[in-house]
Design a protein around this motif. Structure first.
Motif, PDB file in Angstrom:
ATOM      1  N   VAL A 131       0.885  -1.161   0.000  1.00  0.00           N
ATOM      2  CA  VAL A 131       0.000   0.000   0.000  1.00  0.00           C
ATOM      3  C   VAL A 131       0.918   1.204   0.000  1.00  0.00           C
ATOM      4  O   VAL A 131       1.903   1.255   0.742  1.00  0.00           O
ATOM      5  CB  VAL A 131      -0.932   0.041   1.233  1.00  0.00           C
ATOM      6  CG1 VAL A 131      -1.680   1.369   1.309  1.00  0.00           C
ATOM      7  CG2 VAL A 131      -1.938  -1.111   1.183  1.00  0.00           C
ATOM      8  N   PHE A 132       0.640   2.152  -0.887  1.00  0.00           N
ATOM      9  CA  PHE A 132       1.416   3.385  -0.905  1.00  0.00           C
ATOM     10  C   PHE A 132       0.488   4.548  -1.169  1.00  0.00           C
ATOM     11  O   PHE A 132      -0.636   4.367  -1.635  1.00  0.00           O
ATOM     12  CB  PHE A 132       2.553   3.330  -1.945  1.00  0.00           C
ATOM     13  CG  PHE A 132       2.092   3.369  -3.373  1.00  0.00           C
ATOM     14  CD1 PHE A 132       1.981   4.580  -4.042  1.00  0.00           C
ATOM     15  CD2 PHE A 132       1.768   2.205  -4.051  1.00  0.00           C
ATOM     16  CE1 PHE A 132       1.554   4.627  -5.360  1.00  0.00           C
ATOM     17  CE2 PHE A 132       1.342   2.237  -5.368  1.00  0.00           C
ATOM     18  CZ  PHE A 132       1.241   3.465  -6.018  1.00  0.00           C
ATOM     19  N   GLU A 133       0.945   5.741  -0.833  1.00  0.00           N
ATOM     20  CA  GLU A 133       0.175   6.955  -1.066  1.00  0.00           C
ATOM     21  C   GLU A 133       0.909   7.870  -2.013  1.00  0.00           C
ATOM     22  O   GLU A 133       2.128   7.970  -1.966  1.00  0.00           O
ATOM     23  CB  GLU A 133      -0.061   7.708   0.245  1.00  0.00           C
ATOM     24  CG  GLU A 133      -1.058   7.048   1.146  1.00  0.00           C
ATOM     25  CD  GLU A 133      -1.394   7.892   2.366  1.00  0.00           C
ATOM     26  OE1 GLU A 133      -1.385   9.135   2.267  1.00  0.00           O
ATOM     27  OE2 GLU A 133      -1.670   7.292   3.411  1.00  0.00           O
ATOM     28  N   LYS A 134       0.146   8.514  -2.871  1.00  0.00           N
ATOM     29  CA  LYS A 134       0.670   9.550  -3.752  1.00  0.00           C
ATOM     30  C   LYS A 134      -0.343  10.678  -3.737  1.00  0.00           C
ATOM     31  O   LYS A 134      -1.522  10.448  -4.016  1.00  0.00           O
ATOM     32  CB  LYS A 134       0.883   9.020  -5.168  1.00  0.00           C
ATOM     33  CG  LYS A 134       1.412  10.082  -6.128  1.00  0.00           C
ATOM     34  CD  LYS A 134       1.925   9.471  -7.407  1.00  0.00           C
ATOM     35  CE  LYS A 134       2.386  10.513  -8.399  1.00  0.00           C
ATOM     36  NZ  LYS A 134       3.404  11.431  -7.929  1.00  0.00           N
ATOM     37  N   ASP A 135       0.104  11.859  -3.384  1.00  0.00           N
ATOM     38  CA  ASP A 135      -0.769  13.041  -3.327  1.00  0.00           C
ATOM     39  C   ASP A 135      -1.995  12.798  -2.457  1.00  0.00           C
ATOM     40  O   ASP A 135      -3.099  13.218  -2.780  1.00  0.00           O
ATOM     41  CB  ASP A 135      -1.196  13.474  -4.732  1.00  0.00           C
ATOM     42  CG  ASP A 135      -0.017  13.817  -5.630  1.00  0.00           C
ATOM     43  OD1 ASP A 135       0.943  14.424  -5.123  1.00  0.00           O
ATOM     44  OD2 ASP A 135      -0.054  13.473  -6.821  1.00  0.00           O
ATOM     45  N   GLY A 136      -1.818  12.077  -1.362  1.00  0.00           N
ATOM     46  CA  GLY A 136      -2.913  11.829  -0.430  1.00  0.00           C
ATOM     47  C   GLY A 136      -3.880  10.742  -0.852  1.00  0.00           C
ATOM     48  O   GLY A 136      -4.876  10.501  -0.178  1.00  0.00           O
ATOM     49  N   ILE A 137      -3.616  10.071  -1.966  1.00  0.00           N
ATOM     50  CA  ILE A 137      -4.461   8.969  -2.432  1.00  0.00           C
ATOM     51  C   ILE A 137      -3.736   7.662  -2.137  1.00  0.00           C
ATOM     52  O   ILE A 137      -2.585   7.481  -2.527  1.00  0.00           O
ATOM     53  CB  ILE A 137      -4.756   9.083  -3.944  1.00  0.00           C
ATOM     54  CG1 ILE A 137      -5.498  10.392  -4.234  1.00  0.00           C
ATOM     55  CG2 ILE A 137      -5.566   7.874  -4.428  1.00  0.00           C
ATOM     56  CD1 ILE A 137      -5.653  10.700  -5.704  1.00  0.00           C
ATOM     57  N   ALA A 138      -4.423   6.766  -1.429  1.00  0.00           N
ATOM     58  CA  ALA A 138      -3.837   5.473  -1.080  1.00  0.00           C
ATOM     59  C   ALA A 138      -4.155   4.439  -2.154  1.00  0.00           C
ATOM     60  O   ALA A 138      -5.288   4.364  -2.644  1.00  0.00           O
ATOM     61  CB  ALA A 138      -4.360   5.004   0.265  1.00  0.00           C
ATOM     62  N   TYR A 139      -3.155   3.657  -2.526  1.00  0.00           N
ATOM     63  CA  TYR A 139      -3.292   2.605  -3.528  1.00  0.00           C
ATOM     64  C   TYR A 139      -2.925   1.255  -2.914  1.00  0.00           C
ATOM     65  O   TYR A 139      -1.888   1.119  -2.270  1.00  0.00           O
ATOM     66  CB  TYR A 139      -2.361   2.857  -4.718  1.00  0.00           C
ATOM     67  CG  TYR A 139      -2.751   4.056  -5.539  1.00  0.00           C
ATOM     68  CD1 TYR A 139      -3.720   3.946  -6.528  1.00  0.00           C
ATOM     69  CD2 TYR A 139      -2.174   5.303  -5.315  1.00  0.00           C
ATOM     70  CE1 TYR A 139      -4.102   5.044  -7.282  1.00  0.00           C
ATOM     71  CE2 TYR A 139      -2.547   6.407  -6.070  1.00  0.00           C
ATOM     72  CZ  TYR A 139      -3.507   6.268  -7.047  1.00  0.00           C
ATOM     73  OH  TYR A 139      -3.889   7.361  -7.783  1.00  0.00           O
ATOM     74  N   GLY A 140      -3.788   0.273  -3.154  1.00  0.00           N
ATOM     75  CA  GLY A 140      -3.484  -1.106  -2.800  1.00  0.00           C
ATOM     76  C   GLY A 140      -2.899  -1.768  -4.027  1.00  0.00           C
ATOM     77  O   GLY A 140      -3.570  -1.892  -5.053  1.00  0.00           O
ATOM     78  N   CYS A 141      -1.656  -2.149  -3.943  1.00  0.00           N
ATOM     79  CA  CYS A 141      -0.906  -2.607  -5.108  1.00  0.00           C
ATOM     80  C   CYS A 141      -0.709  -4.122  -5.086  1.00  0.00           C
ATOM     81  O   CYS A 141      -0.232  -4.676  -4.090  1.00  0.00           O
ATOM     82  CB  CYS A 141       0.442  -1.893  -5.122  1.00  0.00           C
ATOM     83  SG  CYS A 141       1.441  -2.255  -6.555  1.00  0.00           S
TER      84      CYS A 141
END
Length: 131
Positions: free
Chosen positions: A21-31
């Motif tokens: 799980v990572f965040e970019k620009d405050g959006i969390a992504y489940g990878c």
């Protein structure tokens, strides 16, 4: 790595997890990363999509290949399917990769780095979605 909870929410319907799980620009992504010659199993894809929804994160599937119906499932859940085409090996396996290509015609590669175009597809999509 091996994430089954995020933001105080835990996935308990199965023993599955997401790779990252990572965040970019405050959006969390489940990878979820699938670097195999075969497709992700449909049942596993459905579970991982449900996990992302439960955890309140956007699904990001990074895969060598997948059927268009799988990609549509990911898109319908607000996610992104990043397809890279070749199975990736470490640079130390260059001789093996050359042999797999020449003798079996398999879609394999051992790049020194992820090509910029691959990363830019995700970044471009992310930029459009965050606006």
């Amino acid at each position: 790595k091996k994430v089954s909870s995020y933001g105080g929410v835990k996935w308990e319907k199965s023993k599955h997890d997401l790779d990252f799980v990572f965040e970019k620009d405050g959006i969390a992504y489940g990878c979820e990363i699938k670097n195999t010659l075969g497709y992700i199993q449909k049942e596993e894809l459905e579970i991982k999509l449900d996990m992302c929804e439960h955890l309140g994160i956007k699904p990001l599937f990074i895969m060598r290949w997948s059927p268009k119906t799988y990609n549509k499932m990911i898109i319908d859940k607000g996610g992104f399917a990043l397809i890279f085409g070749s199975q990736i090996y470490e640079l130390s396996q260059a001789k093996l990769v050359d042999r797999l290509k020449a003798e079996l015609g398999l879609p394999v590669d051992c790049p020194k780095a992820i090509p910029d175009g691959v990363l830019l597809r995700f970044v471009s999509w992310h930029e459009k979605k965050r606006m």
